[in-house]
Scaffold this active site. Structure first.
Site, PDB file in Angstrom:
ATOM      1  N   HIS A  98     -32.950   5.125   2.443  1.00 47.66           N
ATOM      2  CA  HIS A  98     -34.233   4.431   2.456  1.00 47.66           C
ATOM      3  C   HIS A  98     -34.570   4.037   3.893  1.00 47.66           C
ATOM      4  CE1 HIS A  98     -37.337   1.477   1.723  1.00 47.66           C
ATOM      5  NE2 HIS A  98     -37.343   1.785   0.444  1.00 47.66           N
ATOM      6  N   THR A 108     -31.390  -4.398  -1.023  1.00 51.48           N
ATOM      7  CA  THR A 108     -32.101  -5.038  -2.145  1.00 51.48           C
ATOM      8  C   THR A 108     -31.635  -4.448  -3.478  1.00 51.48           C
ATOM      9  OG1 THR A 108     -33.912  -3.488  -1.754  1.00 51.48           O
ATOM     10  CG2 THR A 108     -34.130  -5.690  -0.813  1.00 51.48           C
ATOM     11  N   ASP A 147     -47.317   9.822  -3.805  1.00 53.36           N
ATOM     12  CA  ASP A 147     -48.178   9.177  -2.790  1.00 53.36           C
ATOM     13  C   ASP A 147     -47.599   9.378  -1.394  1.00 53.36           C
ATOM     14  OD1 ASP A 147     -46.029   7.649  -3.453  1.00 53.36           O
ATOM     15  OD2 ASP A 147     -47.077   5.733  -3.446  1.00 53.36           O
ATOM     16  N   GLU A 163     -35.452   2.531  -8.947  1.00 57.64           N
ATOM     17  CA  GLU A 163     -34.705   2.645  -7.681  1.00 57.64           C
ATOM     18  C   GLU A 163     -33.392   1.848  -7.740  1.00 57.64           C
ATOM     19  OE1 GLU A 163     -36.518   3.034  -3.493  1.00 57.64           O
ATOM     20  OE2 GLU A 163     -36.083   0.897  -3.688  1.00 57.64           O
ATOM     21  N   ASP A 189     -41.881  11.284  -4.980  1.00 57.44           N
ATOM     22  CA  ASP A 189     -43.077  10.455  -5.183  1.00 57.44           C
ATOM     23  C   ASP A 189     -44.309  11.252  -4.784  1.00 57.44           C
ATOM     24  OD1 ASP A 189     -41.761   8.227  -6.093  1.00 57.44           O
ATOM     25  OD2 ASP A 189     -41.953   7.076  -4.244  1.00 57.44           O
ATOM     26  N   ASP A 196     -42.133   5.888   6.582  1.00 56.91           N
ATOM     27  CA  ASP A 196     -43.435   5.236   6.470  1.00 56.91           C
ATOM     28  C   ASP A 196     -43.834   4.762   7.862  1.00 56.91           C
ATOM     29  OD1 ASP A 196     -45.618   3.563   6.066  1.00 56.91           O
ATOM     30  OD2 ASP A 196     -44.913   2.954   4.075  1.00 56.91           O
ATOM     31  N   TYR A 255     -53.206   7.982  -9.754  1.00 56.42           N
ATOM     32  CA  TYR A 255     -52.344   8.660  -8.778  1.00 56.42           C
ATOM     33  C   TYR A 255     -52.628  10.155  -8.669  1.00 56.42           C
ATOM     34  CZ  TYR A 255     -49.398   4.734  -7.379  1.00 56.42           C
ATOM     35  OH  TYR A 255     -48.945   3.570  -6.815  1.00 56.42           O
TER      36      TYR A 255
END
Ligand SMILES: *[C@@H]1O[C@H](CO)[C@@H](O)[C@H](O)[C@H]1NC(C)=O
Ligand SMILES: *[C@@H]1O[C@H](CO)[C@@H](O)[C@H](O)[C@H]1NC(C)=O
Length: 352
Positions: free
Chosen positions: A232, A244, A212, A302, A210, A325, A125
């Site tokens: 999210h 979730t 990435d 998470e 994060d 995203d 990473y």
């Protein structure tokens, strides 16, 4: 009296008794001990009235030596009518159009705040660090003091990135884990441990991100608060039953289907160092209990972040502008900015 109409003008001799009478009533009405004003005007706030008679203009100008020009907030005009801008516990939900960044920047400059940005570049990473840091220099807390805390097992691979004044990269060498799930979960332990050791001394706020990802638009002090989480991007419109969350009661991250406010992203949260320390310590301890019970929450750290933020309500909530995203999701019209977005990657290659 010069401005009064003729019929009301008085001989100077009459002024003395008049002055005494006015002084007497003035004393009764404005004295802090007087009940008279409250009797006359139920609910009137006498001390406030006194304060307004009592100010010293000179000392005010000494304290407040600057002016700021900006459009007046209008009580009867909504800043956004298409999205929720306030939670039921009165935390702002941060969307473009809800804040004036000049006002916020001035307030945080007065505080002389330093912001810590934690990021984990473990094993392969590290390849994401360059773009992450370069885009952070362009968009993240521009004009404020920033410490980048880069947690890595490969300090030699941290790329040199030119930094603006008042900003520095601090490399913190940590161990790696074989499984990516363990790498992800142990972030909570490491942030918690370094918060106690040094972040409390060095910065006012922590932002945990994060690696990435890249910054693609302004991310500034509008996000800062005691405790904040981010909606999210995959679940902002979903019913709580569809979140979730961890659904097995054996896990410490368990949330029943009839509970839940939002589904928060694990990749962007933060707050004051004290609150982030509390959060990361609690999540780490919950994960240790799970480990002892041979259970791992469905979305790892998470899931535990979501459990924590359900019972410790965040004081600000960031809209999906702050985690997006573009390859997974179509941009809805109410998303006016994409500020922090996923970077394309070959997951399997990176994780192995
Ligand atoms: C602001 O904070 C820095 C340390 O981060 C300190 O050196 C500086 O003196 C502070 N300035 C003021 C005006 O408090
Ligand atoms: C994990 O870290 C150790 C040093 O702490 C290093 O020797 C090893 O190569 C690392 N593993 C991977 C897959 O990078």
């Amino acid at each position: 009296f010069s401005g009064w109409p003729k019929c009301c003008s008085l001989h100077p001799v009459a002024l003395l008794p008049l002055t005494l009478i006015l002084a007497f009533f003035g004393y009764c009405f404005l004295s802090p001990g007087s009940q008279r004003l409250e009797n006359l005007l139920p609910g009137a706030r006498a001390p406030l009235l006194l304060q307004s008679c009592d100010f010293h203009a000179n000392s005010f100008t000494a304290f407040y030596s600057f002016r700021m020009m900006y459009p007046q907030p209008k009580v009867l005009t909504l800043c956004r009518s298409d999205v929720l801008v306030l939670t039921p516990w009165l935390a702002p939900i941060v969307w473009e159009g809800t804040f004036n960044i000049d006002i916020l920047n001035a307030q945080f400059q007065l505080q002389n705040a330093t912001i810590g940005l934690t990021v984990f570049a473990i094993k392969k990473y590290v390849v994401f660090l360059k773009l992450f840091l370069e885009t952070a220099e362009k968009y993240f807390m521009v004009g404020h003091k920033v410490n980048y805390y880069v947690f890595t097992d490969r300090p030699a691979d941290v790329p040199p990135v030119p930094l603006q004044e008042g900003r520095q990269v601090v490399v913190l060498q940590v161990r790696n884990y074989t499984r990516w799930q363990d790498v992800s979960m142990h972030r909570m332990e490491m942030i918690s441990s370094f918060s106690r050791q040094r972040f409390l001394r060095e910065v006012d706020y922590l932002v945990c991100a994060d690696v990435d990802m890249k910054f693609s638009d302004h991310v500034g002090v509008e996000i800062l608060s005691s405790l904040f989480g981010t909606l999210h991007p995959g679940f902002y419109a979903a019913d709580r039953q569809a979140f979730t969350y961890e659904r097995r009661p054996l896990s410490q991250a368990y949330i029943p289907r009839d509970e839940g406010d939002f589904y928060y992203a694990g990749g962007f949260f933060g707050g004051s160092v004290l609150e982030v320390h509390r959060l990361t310590k609690a999540c780490h301890q919950a994960m240790m209990v799970d480990q002892a019970n041979h259970i791992e929450a469905v979305w790892h750290d998470e899931s535990h972040l979501n459990k924590y933020l359900l019972y410790h309500k965040p004081t600000k909530v960031l809209s999906p502008e702050y985690v997006w995203d573009e390859r997974m999701l179509r941009r809805p019209p109410f998303l006016r900015k994409l500020r922090y977005v996923a970077v394309p990657k070959n997951h399997q290659a990176i994780r192995n």
